[in-house]
Design an enzyme around this catalytic site. Structure first.
Site, PDB file in Angstrom:
ATOM      1  N   LYS A 106     -12.016 -20.610  17.029  1.00 62.29           N
ATOM      2  CA  LYS A 106     -11.312 -21.862  16.762  1.00 62.29           C
ATOM      3  C   LYS A 106     -11.549 -22.750  17.980  1.00 62.29           C
ATOM      4  O   LYS A 106     -11.074 -22.457  19.078  1.00 62.29           O
ATOM      5  CB  LYS A 106      -9.823 -21.633  16.546  1.00 62.29           C
ATOM      6  CG  LYS A 106      -9.102 -22.932  16.227  1.00 62.29           C
ATOM      7  CD  LYS A 106      -7.603 -22.744  16.109  1.00 62.29           C
ATOM      8  CE  LYS A 106      -6.983 -24.113  15.888  1.00 62.29           C
ATOM      9  NZ  LYS A 106      -5.777 -24.317  16.682  1.00 62.29           N
ATOM     10  N   GLY A 167       2.755 -28.888  17.601  1.00 64.67           N
ATOM     11  CA  GLY A 167       4.136 -28.545  17.907  1.00 64.67           C
ATOM     12  C   GLY A 167       5.155 -29.626  17.622  1.00 64.67           C
ATOM     13  O   GLY A 167       6.348 -29.441  17.875  1.00 64.67           O
ATOM     14  N   ALA A 193      -1.805 -27.896  12.740  1.00 68.61           N
ATOM     15  CA  ALA A 193      -0.896 -28.603  13.666  1.00 68.61           C
ATOM     16  C   ALA A 193       0.014 -29.600  12.958  1.00 68.61           C
ATOM     17  O   ALA A 193      -0.407 -30.341  12.076  1.00 68.61           O
ATOM     18  CB  ALA A 193      -1.654 -29.311  14.778  1.00 68.61           C
ATOM     19  N   GLY A 194       1.276 -29.586  13.377  1.00 68.50           N
ATOM     20  CA  GLY A 194       2.248 -30.575  12.940  1.00 68.50           C
ATOM     21  C   GLY A 194       3.128 -30.178  11.778  1.00 68.50           C
ATOM     22  O   GLY A 194       4.177 -30.784  11.550  1.00 68.50           O
ATOM     23  N   ASN A 215       1.823 -22.224  13.601  1.00 69.84           N
ATOM     24  CA  ASN A 215       2.352 -21.425  14.699  1.00 69.84           C
ATOM     25  C   ASN A 215       3.791 -21.818  15.017  1.00 69.84           C
ATOM     26  O   ASN A 215       4.737 -21.078  14.750  1.00 69.84           O
ATOM     27  CB  ASN A 215       1.454 -21.566  15.923  1.00 69.84           C
ATOM     28  CG  ASN A 215       1.804 -20.606  17.055  1.00 69.84           C
ATOM     29  OD1 ASN A 215       1.100 -20.532  18.041  1.00 69.84           O
ATOM     30  ND2 ASN A 215       2.885 -19.841  16.942  1.00 69.84           N
ATOM     31  N   SER A 216       3.978 -23.026  15.557  1.00 69.50           N
ATOM     32  CA  SER A 216       5.303 -23.431  16.046  1.00 69.50           C
ATOM     33  C   SER A 216       6.381 -23.376  14.974  1.00 69.50           C
ATOM     34  O   SER A 216       7.512 -22.961  15.244  1.00 69.50           O
ATOM     35  CB  SER A 216       5.239 -24.846  16.632  1.00 69.50           C
ATOM     36  OG  SER A 216       4.365 -24.893  17.727  1.00 69.50           O
TER      37      SER A 216
END
Length: 264
Positions: A106, A167, A193-194, A215-216
């Site tokens: 990645k 995040g 992301a986001g 992830n977050s």
């Protein structure tokens, strides 16, 4: 032509369309349970942060690498030279984990420390080098349709446009550009992301994304394993909705009951 029946990246077939990150968890137990509940097959590992500096724990020892496919990432790299070097280290980590044929990376090149936005020029430069070295490159990019197409043309295995800053939990802020990327791509499009909640993961899948990387939203939830399960369900539901096809939007009401041949 895209394969809509299964997710194929770099010649490898996956049944899950949810990729999950391994950072920001309060404990390794939360991480392990979340990975299991998510039913993911691909997990990202930051090569530079493979060892937790606070606990001294090593991710390589906590995860069953016979169950999950490692996606080493170049998080922390600010230019193409760094990214190439870390990608090569990541490939060696995958081999140490028993995945001899794993050439995935990645690609993240992020010089911007405040907003964590990827550098398009350095990303393209690094991708060209890594592809020549035999990597299956999964580049993290802004939602830029022109860049996405260029990366596809040079041989990237996927394109990974951001929904919003890493995040931030702001969801899909640039839907129009993401739709263009999806429409034009002949490689899998993974929204990265986001995404902050399951409904946003579902939305990404409903508009035709091939997968999401999260992830977050999981790691920083009050109950990470439960959130992982919820997002797993939402990704599956969103994919089914895309395949089923939504109804056309109308500017006026359309009665669901027949207006003719009414018996009473």
């Amino acid at each position: 032509m895209k394969n809509y029946s299964s997710l194929i990246i770099g010649g490898k077939k996956f049944s899950s369309r949810l990729m999950v990150g391994t950072g920001k968890y309060k404990s390794s137990q939360d991480m392990v349970e979340s990975l299991s509940n998510s039913e993911t097959e691909i997990i990202t590992v930051a090569v530079r942060r493979i060892k937790n500096e606070q606990s001294g724990e090593n991710l390589l020892e906590k995860i069953n690498w016979e169950k999950y496919w490692m996606l080493p990432n170049t998080a922390g790299c600010v230019n193409s030279d760094e990214a190439v070097r870390i990608a090569i280290l990541g490939r060696e980590l995958a081999k140490l984990s028993g995945q001899e044929e794993n050439n995935f990376v990645k690609l993240e090149v992020i010089p911007d420390k405040k907003y964590l936005l990827p550098d398009p020029i350095e990303t393209l430069k690094a991708a060209e080098i890594l592809i020549k070295k035999g990597f299956a490159v999964l580049p993290y990019i802004n939602a830029d349709p022109i860049l996405a197409k260029r990366l596809e043309e040079i041989g990237c295995a996927t394109v990974m446009p951001l929904g919003s800053p890493i995040g931030s939990g702001q969801g899909l802020l640039n839907l129009s550009n993401i739709r263009i990327i999806i429409e034009n791509a002949k490689v899998p499009v993974i929204i990265d992301a986001g995404i902050g909640v399951p409904s946003e993961a579902s939305q990404a899948m409903e508009i035709g994304a091939d997968g999401v990387l999260i992830n977050s939203a999981i790691a920083q939830a009050a109950n990470p394993p439960l959130m992982a399960q919820a997002i797993n369900y939402s990704v599956k539901a969103g994919r089914q909705a895309f395949l089923a096809g939504r109804i056309k939007k109308q500017d006026f009401a359309v009665a669901s009951s027949p207006e003719k041949n009414i018996s009473i």
